[in-house]
Design a protein around this motif. Sequence first.
Motif, PDB file in Angstrom:
ATOM      1  N   LEU A   1       2.054  -6.952 -10.740  1.00 49.36           N
ATOM      2  CA  LEU A   1       1.816  -5.771  -9.903  1.00 49.36           C
ATOM      3  C   LEU A   1       2.270  -4.522 -10.644  1.00 49.36           C
ATOM      4  CD1 LEU A   1       3.001  -7.055  -6.410  1.00 49.36           C
ATOM      5  CD2 LEU A   1       0.740  -7.189  -7.441  1.00 49.36           C
TER       6      LEU A   1
ATOM      7  N   ASP B   1       0.826  -1.211   0.000  1.00 46.09           N
ATOM      8  CA  ASP B   1       0.000   0.000   0.000  1.00 46.09           C
ATOM      9  C   ASP B   1       0.857   1.256   0.000  1.00 46.09           C
ATOM     10  OD1 ASP B   1      -2.381  -1.436  -0.001  1.00 46.09           O
ATOM     11  OD2 ASP B   1      -2.502  -1.452   2.180  1.00 46.09           O
TER      12      ASP B   1
ATOM     13  N   THR C   1      -0.929  -1.911  -7.301  1.00 48.58           N
ATOM     14  CA  THR C   1      -2.208  -2.488  -7.699  1.00 48.58           C
ATOM     15  C   THR C   1      -1.918  -3.734  -8.525  1.00 48.58           C
ATOM     16  OG1 THR C   1      -2.309  -1.102  -9.677  1.00 48.58           O
ATOM     17  CG2 THR C   1      -3.454  -0.293  -7.710  1.00 48.58           C
TER      18      THR C   1
ATOM     19  N   ASP D   1      -2.554  -5.875 -11.840  1.00 50.70           N
ATOM     20  CA  ASP D   1      -2.972  -5.707 -13.230  1.00 50.70           C
ATOM     21  C   ASP D   1      -4.249  -6.514 -13.444  1.00 50.70           C
ATOM     22  OD1 ASP D   1      -3.284  -5.603 -16.000  1.00 50.70           O
ATOM     23  OD2 ASP D   1      -1.130  -5.643 -16.356  1.00 50.70           O
TER      24      ASP D   1
END
Length: 132
Positions: free
Chosen positions: A24, A7, A12, A14
């Motif tokens: 990622l 975080d 995020t 994919d």
Amino acid sequence: MLPPYADLLGLTVDPDLSDAAPVLIMPFGDDVLGRPGFLHGGAISGLMEMAAIAALQHALAAEGGAKESRGRIKPINVTVDFMRGGRDKPTRAQGVVTRLGNRVANVEATAWQDDPAKPIAAARMNYMVARG
């Protein structure tokens, strides 16, 4: 699924997922800035470590062992090779589990920006896996 450090890096997953380990994505920003216009090496390393953990969790889930090993993956060692500077654009990384034993897992991860065939960094990591 991923440690809180993911975080902090703004990672995020994919959305174009297949049966392979997740990819990622780390956005470029002030939080991951090294010298002007380039990613910090620690941010690149952190991205690859998170990708390796995601790949390991994916492999454990495929074996049906994700619940027993959740939170019980501990790094033994990490080796990172930086190949080129990460520029001011999103960076992707994916891990590949090369060996998944009863206690130790070997994982390789690569980070790239434009083309997966031209990585900006690669890592080899060994993890201790505590199975139920």
